[in-house]
Design a protein around this motif. Sequence first.
Motif, PDB file in Angstrom:
ATOM      1  N   MET A 248      58.340   0.265  27.455  1.00  0.00           N
ATOM      2  CA  MET A 248      57.930   0.256  28.850  1.00  0.00           C
ATOM      3  C   MET A 248      58.919  -0.599  29.633  1.00  0.00           C
ATOM      4  N   LEU A 249      59.220  -0.175  30.855  1.00  0.00           N
ATOM      5  CA  LEU A 249      60.142  -0.916  31.702  1.00  0.00           C
ATOM      6  C   LEU A 249      59.393  -1.476  32.903  1.00  0.00           C
ATOM      7  N   PHE A 250      59.752  -2.699  33.272  1.00  0.00           N
ATOM      8  CA  PHE A 250      59.147  -3.344  34.425  1.00  0.00           C
ATOM      9  C   PHE A 250      60.260  -3.868  35.319  1.00  0.00           C
ATOM     10  N   LYS A 251      60.174  -3.592  36.610  1.00  0.00           N
ATOM     11  CA  LYS A 251      61.193  -4.092  37.521  1.00  0.00           C
ATOM     12  C   LYS A 251      61.027  -5.601  37.675  1.00  0.00           C
ATOM     13  N   ILE A 252      62.118  -6.313  37.734  1.00  0.00           N
ATOM     14  CA  ILE A 252      62.057  -7.766  37.875  1.00  0.00           C
ATOM     15  C   ILE A 252      62.708  -8.216  39.186  1.00  0.00           C
ATOM     16  N   GLU A 253      62.969  -7.224  40.039  1.00  0.00           N
ATOM     17  CA  GLU A 253      63.502  -7.533  41.362  1.00  0.00           C
ATOM     18  C   GLU A 253      63.165  -6.353  42.261  1.00  0.00           C
ATOM     19  N   SER A 254      63.579  -6.391  43.491  1.00  0.00           N
ATOM     20  CA  SER A 254      63.282  -5.310  44.430  1.00  0.00           C
ATOM     21  C   SER A 254      63.844  -3.987  43.927  1.00  0.00           C
ATOM     22  N   ASP A 255      63.063  -2.917  44.098  1.00  0.00           N
ATOM     23  CA  ASP A 255      63.538  -1.608  43.660  1.00  0.00           C
ATOM     24  C   ASP A 255      64.288  -0.873  44.767  1.00  0.00           C
ATOM     25  N   THR A 256      64.572  -1.560  45.873  1.00  0.00           N
ATOM     26  CA  THR A 256      65.338  -0.969  46.976  1.00  0.00           C
ATOM     27  C   THR A 256      66.483  -1.901  47.357  1.00  0.00           C
ATOM     28  N   LYS A 257      67.681  -1.343  47.471  1.00  0.00           N
ATOM     29  CA  LYS A 257      68.858  -2.123  47.852  1.00  0.00           C
ATOM     30  C   LYS A 257      69.437  -1.553  49.151  1.00  0.00           C
ATOM     31  N   PHE A 258      69.894  -2.449  50.022  1.00  0.00           N
ATOM     32  CA  PHE A 258      70.400  -2.049  51.330  1.00  0.00           C
ATOM     33  C   PHE A 258      71.859  -2.475  51.486  1.00  0.00           C
ATOM     34  N   SER A 259      72.568  -1.686  52.263  1.00  0.00           N
ATOM     35  CA  SER A 259      73.913  -2.070  52.703  1.00  0.00           C
ATOM     36  C   SER A 259      74.120  -1.433  54.070  1.00  0.00           C
ATOM     37  N   ASP A 260      75.275  -1.666  54.655  1.00  0.00           N
ATOM     38  CA  ASP A 260      75.554  -1.053  55.961  1.00  0.00           C
ATOM     39  C   ASP A 260      75.670   0.468  55.845  1.00  0.00           C
ATOM     40  N   ASN A 261      76.020   0.937  54.633  1.00  0.00           N
ATOM     41  CA  ASN A 261      76.270   2.370  54.462  1.00  0.00           C
ATOM     42  C   ASN A 261      75.095   3.146  53.865  1.00  0.00           C
ATOM     43  N   HIS A 262      74.337   2.482  52.967  1.00  0.00           N
ATOM     44  CA  HIS A 262      73.312   3.219  52.227  1.00  0.00           C
ATOM     45  C   HIS A 262      72.042   2.408  52.053  1.00  0.00           C
ATOM     46  N   GLU A 263      70.996   3.133  51.715  1.00  0.00           N
ATOM     47  CA  GLU A 263      69.745   2.527  51.253  1.00  0.00           C
ATOM     48  C   GLU A 263      69.368   3.261  49.970  1.00  0.00           C
TER      49      GLU A 263
END
Length: 229
Positions: free
Chosen positions: A28-43
Motif C-alpha cells: 500500500m502507498l501513502f502520500k507523505i506530502e501534497s499530491d499537487t505541485k504548481f509552477s508558472d507553467n503547469h499544475e
Amino acid sequence: MRYKISFCILFILVSCKVQRIATTSKPMLFKIESDTKFSDNHEVSVDYKGIYNQNYQFEVIIRNKTKDSIFVNPASFKYSLISEKNGTDSLFIHVINPEEKIEQLVIHEDVLKNEKNPYSLADKSIKEIATEGFISGIIGLVFGQNGEELESIRQKNEDDWEQEHSLQLNKANEELYFWNNNALLPCTIPPKNEVFGKILFPVSLNTNEINIKISIQNDVYNFTFKQKN
C-alpha cells in the motif's frame, strides 16, 4: 495425546503466519506530502489508486497554464526507490509504456481470436476425425475405456478449453479497454487546458518509499509515497 495437541498448536501457528504473509503481500502507498505541485507553467496532481494487475496505479492530472500548447509523453515518467539506509536509489523504474502495451494487447487478442479448440470436431476433416478416433480407440482398449467414456472425456476437454479461452479473451478485452479509455496517452494539451488519465508502474517490494518523477518539457515534478507491505 500430548504430542497430538502440540502438533495441532504448531499447525495453527504456522497457518496463521502463512495467512499473515498472504494477506500482506500487496503493498500500500501513502502520500507523505501534497499530491499537487504548481509552477508558472503547469499544475500537476498524482493520486494513488491501488494495485491493478500487480502494478501501482496512479491517476495523473496535468494542467497547462501557459499560452502555448505543450506535449506530454507518459513514457518518460519514472520513479526511484528510497530506502531508510541508502536514501534515493540511482535505479529508475519506468512507467509501463501505454502505446507499447496497447500494441502487445492487440497482438495477443488477435492470437486468441484465431486459436482453434484442439478438442473440437467442428473444424476437422473426416480423415482427421477417423485418425483421432482410431488412436483414442487404442488408448481406450489399453485403459479399459469404451467409446462413450472417451467421447465424454473429449467433450469435457472441449468445454473446459472453451471456458478458459473465453476467460482469457475477456481479460484481454478488459485490459485493452482500460489502456484505450482510461490510461494517460501521449497528447498535446492546448493553452489553459488539462488532461487526466491513469498510469501504471511495476511494483517494487524492496523499498520504503518511492519518488515519482513527472517530466513535462523541461520541468520535473516529484511526488513521494511511503510504502507499507
